[in-house]
Scaffold this active site. Structure first.
Site, short mmCIF file in Angstrom:
data_model
loop_
_atom_site.label_atom_id
_atom_site.label_comp_id
_atom_site.label_asym_id
_atom_site.label_seq_id
_atom_site.Cartn_x
_atom_site.Cartn_y
_atom_site.Cartn_z
N GLY A 1 34.17 35.82 41.14
CA GLY A 1 34.16 36.38 40.19
C GLY A 1 35.25 36.16 39.08
N GLY A 2 35.19 36.45 37.74
CA GLY A 2 36.39 36.39 36.86
C GLY A 2 37.44 37.56 36.99
CB ALA B 1 48.75 41.63 49.81
CB THR B 2 47.32 35.88 48.75
OG1 THR B 2 46.46 36.38 47.68
CG2 THR B 2 46.44 35.79 49.99
CG HIS C 1 44.98 46.07 43.85
ND1 HIS C 1 44.03 45.33 44.29
CD2 HIS C 1 45.02 45.49 42.46
CE1 HIS C 1 43.45 44.55 43.45
NE2 HIS C 1 44.02 44.86 42.37
NE ARG D 1 40.80 49.80 43.85
CZ ARG D 1 41.17 48.33 43.07
NH1 ARG D 1 41.60 48.51 41.82
NH2 ARG D 1 41.27 47.18 43.73
CG ASP E 1 42.20 41.13 46.38
OD1 ASP E 1 42.00 40.16 45.70
OD2 ASP E 1 42.01 42.27 46.16
#
Length: 175
Positions: A15-16, A40-41, A56, A59, A90
């Site tokens: 997605g965007g 995590a990248t 992030h 959450r 992600d």
């Protein structure tokens, strides 16, 4: 979000920006039993990015074990125990950017990721941006990035048994 499957082994969520990709991936992973791993990248190069990363993490909560792997996704996947509940990567877009910045061989790194995905015994959810929906970039680096991202997304989608495109927080199941 009932159209997205929590039982898939390999899930690609495209997605965007701010489309709801990460939130869907987190929701699907949390339906699994066992330890949840977040690969995590992103790298925190500035205050804005540090704020995004902190949001992030807050959450997700305490159930998640975070591993920072700006480049070594395949190595982390291979090292995780088979009884891992689910892994969320992600995101592939930042990973690709990191690879390009480090002058890594994109084809070889992608092949390594695909090999690792083929071998995992736990569910993996991969988040990636769809960057090819807009205008053709005006410079070679941006066009190369767009082209590499498109090829990477296609390769991962071919391995995935579930793929979802997110738009405005709404999932569209592709596969």
């Amino acid at each position: 979000m009932s159209s997205a499957r929590a039982d898939a082994k390999i899930t690609l969520i495209l997605g965007g920006a701010r489309s709801g990709k990460s939130r869907l991936a987190e929701d699907l992973a949390q339906k699994r039993n066992g330890k949840l791993v977040y690969i995590a990248t992103a790298e925190a190069w500035d205050d804005e990015m540090r704020t995004r990363i902190a949001e992030h993490k807050a959450r997700r909560g305490d159930r998640w074990h975070d591993i920072e792997a700006p480049i070594a996704i395949a190595e982390v996947l291979r090292a995780l125990p088979a009884d891992t509940g689910a892994v969320l990567v992600d995101c592939l877009t930042l990973w690709l950017s990191n690879l390009m910045h480090a002058n890594r061989d994109i084809a070889a790194e992608t092949a390594g990721l695909l090999t690792a995905l083929d071998a995992v015994r736990f569910p993996v959810l991969l988040v990636s941006n769809e960057v090819g929906l807009g205008i053709v970039p005006d410079n070679k680096l941006a066009r190369d990035f767009r082209d590499h991202q498109g090829r990477l997304n296609q390769a991962v989608a071919a391995r995935a048994d579930h793929a979802v495109f997110m738009a405005a927080g709404l999932p569209l199941v592709l596969k």
